[in-house]
Design a protein around this motif. Structure first.
Motif, short mmCIF file in Angstrom:
data_model
loop_
_atom_site.label_atom_id
_atom_site.label_comp_id
_atom_site.label_asym_id
_atom_site.label_seq_id
_atom_site.Cartn_x
_atom_site.Cartn_y
_atom_site.Cartn_z
N GLN A 393 0.83 -1.34 -0.02
CA GLN A 393 0.08 0.14 -0.07
C GLN A 393 0.85 1.32 -0.01
OE1 GLN A 393 -3.04 -0.07 -0.52
NE2 GLN A 393 -3.08 -2.58 -0.38
N ARG A 394 1.87 1.19 0.89
CA ARG A 394 2.85 2.22 0.71
C ARG A 394 3.43 2.45 -0.56
NH1 ARG A 394 4.17 4.45 5.81
NH2 ARG A 394 5.74 5.40 5.09
N LEU A 395 3.91 1.44 -1.10
CA LEU A 395 4.42 1.50 -2.54
C LEU A 395 3.66 2.12 -3.38
CD1 LEU A 395 6.78 -1.78 -2.55
CD2 LEU A 395 7.69 0.62 -2.26
N PHE A 396 2.33 1.78 -3.40
CA PHE A 396 1.43 2.13 -4.28
C PHE A 396 1.03 3.24 -4.20
CE2 PHE A 396 -3.03 2.18 -6.01
CZ PHE A 396 -2.59 1.81 -7.51
N ALA A 397 1.04 3.73 -2.80
CA ALA A 397 0.77 5.37 -2.80
C ALA A 397 1.78 6.32 -3.34
CB ALA A 397 0.35 5.51 -1.23
N THR A 398 3.13 5.76 -2.97
CA THR A 398 4.26 6.37 -3.47
C THR A 398 4.41 6.63 -4.84
OG1 THR A 398 5.73 5.73 -1.55
CG2 THR A 398 6.67 6.74 -3.15
N GLY A 399 3.93 5.44 -5.71
CA GLY A 399 3.75 5.48 -7.04
C GLY A 399 2.74 6.42 -7.60
N MET A 400 1.44 6.52 -6.99
CA MET A 400 0.50 7.44 -7.42
C MET A 400 0.87 8.80 -7.24
SD MET A 400 -1.85 5.60 -8.35
CE MET A 400 -3.36 6.79 -8.37
N THR A 401 1.75 9.00 -6.02
CA THR A 401 2.23 10.50 -6.03
C THR A 401 3.33 10.80 -6.93
OG1 THR A 401 1.74 10.21 -3.52
CG2 THR A 401 3.42 11.85 -4.22
N LEU A 402 4.15 9.91 -7.29
CA LEU A 402 4.97 10.39 -8.35
C LEU A 402 4.58 10.30 -9.75
CD1 LEU A 402 8.14 8.02 -7.43
CD2 LEU A 402 7.82 10.49 -7.04
N GLN A 403 3.26 9.58 -9.88
CA GLN A 403 2.79 9.79 -11.18
C GLN A 403 2.03 11.09 -11.44
OE1 GLN A 403 0.22 6.39 -11.75
NE2 GLN A 403 0.55 6.61 -14.01
N SER A 404 1.34 11.43 -10.29
CA SER A 404 0.58 12.78 -10.27
C SER A 404 1.44 13.89 -10.43
CB SER A 404 -0.51 12.90 -9.22
OG SER A 404 0.45 12.91 -7.92
N ALA A 405 2.70 13.75 -9.76
CA ALA A 405 3.87 14.99 -9.97
C ALA A 405 4.52 15.03 -11.22
CB ALA A 405 4.82 14.64 -8.90
N ARG A 406 4.16 14.15 -12.18
CA ARG A 406 4.67 14.20 -13.46
C ARG A 406 4.33 15.47 -14.02
NH1 ARG A 406 4.47 8.85 -16.74
NH2 ARG A 406 5.52 10.23 -18.15
N ALA A 421 10.93 5.60 -12.56
CA ALA A 421 10.82 5.43 -11.06
C ALA A 421 9.30 4.74 -10.77
CB ALA A 421 10.94 6.71 -10.21
N VAL A 422 8.45 5.16 -11.50
CA VAL A 422 7.12 4.71 -11.34
C VAL A 422 7.11 3.22 -11.91
CG1 VAL A 422 4.69 4.85 -12.29
CG2 VAL A 422 5.68 6.75 -11.39
N ASP A 423 7.65 2.83 -13.12
CA ASP A 423 7.79 1.73 -13.58
C ASP A 423 8.45 0.62 -12.55
OD1 ASP A 423 6.35 2.29 -15.74
OD2 ASP A 423 8.30 2.56 -17.13
N ASP A 424 9.63 0.93 -12.03
CA ASP A 424 10.48 0.45 -11.06
C ASP A 424 9.69 -0.10 -9.69
OD1 ASP A 424 12.46 0.35 -12.47
OD2 ASP A 424 13.71 1.91 -11.45
N LEU A 425 8.75 1.02 -9.52
CA LEU A 425 7.83 0.72 -8.20
C LEU A 425 6.68 -0.39 -8.55
CD1 LEU A 425 7.02 4.17 -6.75
CD2 LEU A 425 8.40 2.26 -5.67
#
Length: 588
Positions: A393-406, A421-425
């Motif tokens: 859940q934390r990794l998924f949340a971090t991925g969503m945050t990075l994706q929205s920051a693009r 980074a999103v693909d690695d997550l």
């Protein structure tokens, strides 16, 4: 001159009196010598009885009895014969014959002729001339001449243990009634001494068996590897019974031989035996019997029809099952070289108890291992929950945050790095989900559909044809990354390859490896057999394996095992997913 007809001198009567006194003195001296001789013999008998009674080691007791008998009756030769099964001599201890002469005479007597007469009729026998008795068979070549004979039985309780044989009274005389009486008295004392030595030996054996059982239980419960403990059990059992070879057959739940451990002389011929059943083996004969099975000549025993050559040079053997009411673990076999004495009842009386203790210890160790396994699986469940509920859940949340920051990043290189980074997550989430699936695989009712378990089962089934268990190595997430269709093909290839090895390779070792990595499944089957035929002949089995690989878009190669090594290396490679498909996206 005489007076009134009477002699006046006393010379003649006095001379007659002197003669009578001399005769009386000589006779008295003879009597004194006889009394002294009787006293010396009695003292010798008492000393012999005390000497024999002080010893507790049975071989020393038997040797001491013969040596004392020879001295007491003044014989040149003596022997003690121990009566065994079938009214034959199981042991023969001669005194007065050198080792060199004994070797020239050859085999020791087994209980025929005069010696057998005492076995058939256990009563004192005294002969002035051996050759005149109807039971006399004569002597073998190189045997010294013997004429006078005296034999008495030795009884332990009501049973006849053996006989004392004395020959050749020194000085050419014959054995008399007094010699017979002395020897019979010694035989009574010998019976008591033998019984004491037997009781001591039995107590000592029981103590050694109990100590060995306690050591095995302690080793198993302390976590010592099972095979190491079983090897130690074989060594202890061989040492206690004086066996030359010890074998422990491991039994499967269906009564098949899953392998065997062996220690001692010729152990290599018995180690690692794998058979689909026990019929025609010594283990199978022991399983059909209630209690220990004793075999006089295991090499030529008619019960053993499967691979009897393994027992070449082996004579007496004893086998006992090792197991509890809930689980039969195996069969323990102890054996001696051909020509050695068989296993006496006293030697193996405690063997069933020892086997029972070992079986109980094995059962307790299995229960302990099962408890540890359950504890480990509970840890797996906890780790899986934590990974799912926290890490993913934390990794998924971090991925969503990075994706929205693009959308707020204008620099192309920075935007590309965020995308990577999103693909690695996403890839990390997939790996963690596969790990969770592997940790929880034990909860699935369809365990047989997983490649790991099915591969292990396939190798177990192939062991019956190969005659040994192949080695198996697995790498990667083969339970999660390998699709069912590919898993089915892998199992078919393993079966085909091992069948080819069993039919053609004459191998003694096979290594199987399965690896799933970078989207490729690699299967290798390596044997140490005779290799491929010259000219590159292509067998139908190899053609089928190659076609299976091609059908999945892969390939197969077959080559020699390695430089300077005998054998063949088969490599089978296929993609884990059809072309054009990508990794499974993480859950939204």
């Amino acid at each position: 001159m005489s007076e009134g007809g009477r002699p006046t001198g006393g010379g003649v009567p006095r001379l007659r009196l002197d003669e009578l006194l001399d005769e009386l003195q000589d006779e008295l001296q003879v009597r004194i010598d006889e009394v002294r001789g009787a006293r010396d013999r009695l003292n010798g008998l008492l000393e012999a009885v005390m000497s024999v009674g002080r010893k507790l080691d049975l071989p020393q007791v038997l040797r001491g009895i013969v040596e004392a008998a020879v001295v007491l009756v003044d014989a040149e030769y003596g022997a003690l014969g121990v009566v065994g099964d079938g009214k034959k001599l199981a042991e023969f201890l001669p005194v007065g014959i050198s080792d060199e002469l004994r070797a020239r005479i050859g085999d020791l007597p087994s209980g025929h002729g005069i010696l057998g007469e005492l076995i058939r009729h256990p009563a004192p026998l005294r002969l002035a001339e051996l050759s005149e008795h109807p039971a006399s068979y004569g002597f073998p070549p190189h045997h010294p001449p013997m004429h006078s004979f005296l034999g008495v039985p030795i009884r332990v309780g009501e049973a006849v243990f053996g006989n004392l044989y004395l020959t050749e009274k020194r000085g050419g005389a014959h054995f008399d009634a007094e010699d017979e009486s002395v020897l019979s008295t010694l035989a009574v004392a010998a019976g008591i001494a033998i019984e004491n030595a037997r009781l001591y030996e039995e107590a000592r054996l029981r103590e050694r068996w109990l100590t060995a059982s306690a050591d095995i239980t302690s080793a198993l419960l302390s976590g010592t590897p099972r095979d190491e403990v079983l090897d130690g059990m074989l060594d202890r059992a061989r040492d206690i019974t004086g066996a030359d070879l010890g074998v422990f057959y491991l039994l499967g739940p269906a009564g098949d031989l899953r392998g065997s451990l062996a220690r001692g002389e010729g152990a290599a011929a018995h180690r690692g035996l794998v058979l689909p059943g026990t019929r025609g083996t010594l283990a199978g004969a022991a399983l059909d019997r209630d209690g220990p099975l004793t075999v006089a000549d295991v090499e030529n025993d008619r019960q053993i029809t499967v691979q009897p050559g393994r027992w070449k040079g082996i004579g007496p053997a004893v086998a006992v099952t090792v197991g509890t009411k809930e689980k039969l673990s195996g069969v323990l076999v102890l054996a001696r070289r051909r020509g050695r004495a068989g296993f006496a009842t006293a030697e193996v009386a405690a063997l069933p108890g020892f086997a029972g203790q070992a079986a109980l210890a094995l059962e307790l160790a299995d229960r302990r291992r099962d408890a540890e396994q359950m504890s480990m699986l509970e840890d797996h469940d906890r780790i899986a929950r934590d990974l799912h509920d926290l890490a993913i859940q934390r990794l998924f949340a971090t991925g969503m945050t990075l994706q929205s920051a693009r959308r707020f990043v204008d620099h192309p290189e920075a935007s590309e790095r965020l995308a990577r980074a999103v693909d690695d997550l996403d890839a990390t989430i997939k790996i963690i989900r596969s790990t969770i699936f592997g940790l929880r695989a034990h909860d699935s009712p369809a365990v047989g559909s997983k490649l790991r378990a099915r591969a292990v089962q396939a190798l177990d089934e192939a062991a019956a044809c190969l005659g040994f268990a192949p080695a198996l190595r697995m790498e990667g997430l083969i339970d999660t990354d390998v699709p069912p269709l590919v898993a089915d093909e892998v199992l078919a290839v393993i079966g085909e390859a091992l069948s080819n090895v069993a039919r053609h390779a004459r191998a003694t070792r096979v290594d199987v490896s399965i690896a799933a990595s970078d989207g490729i499944l690699t299967l290798e089957v390596v044997d140490d057999g005779v290799g491929l035929p010259e000219g590159g002949g292509r067998r139908s089995g190899l053609r089928n394996i190659a076609e299976r690989a091609e059908g999945l878009g892969g390939r197969m190669t077959v080559a020699p095992r390695g430089r300077g090594e005998h054998g063949t290396r088969l490599r089978w490679l296929v993609p884990l997913a059809p072309a054009g498909t990508g990794p499974t996206p993480p859950p939204g």
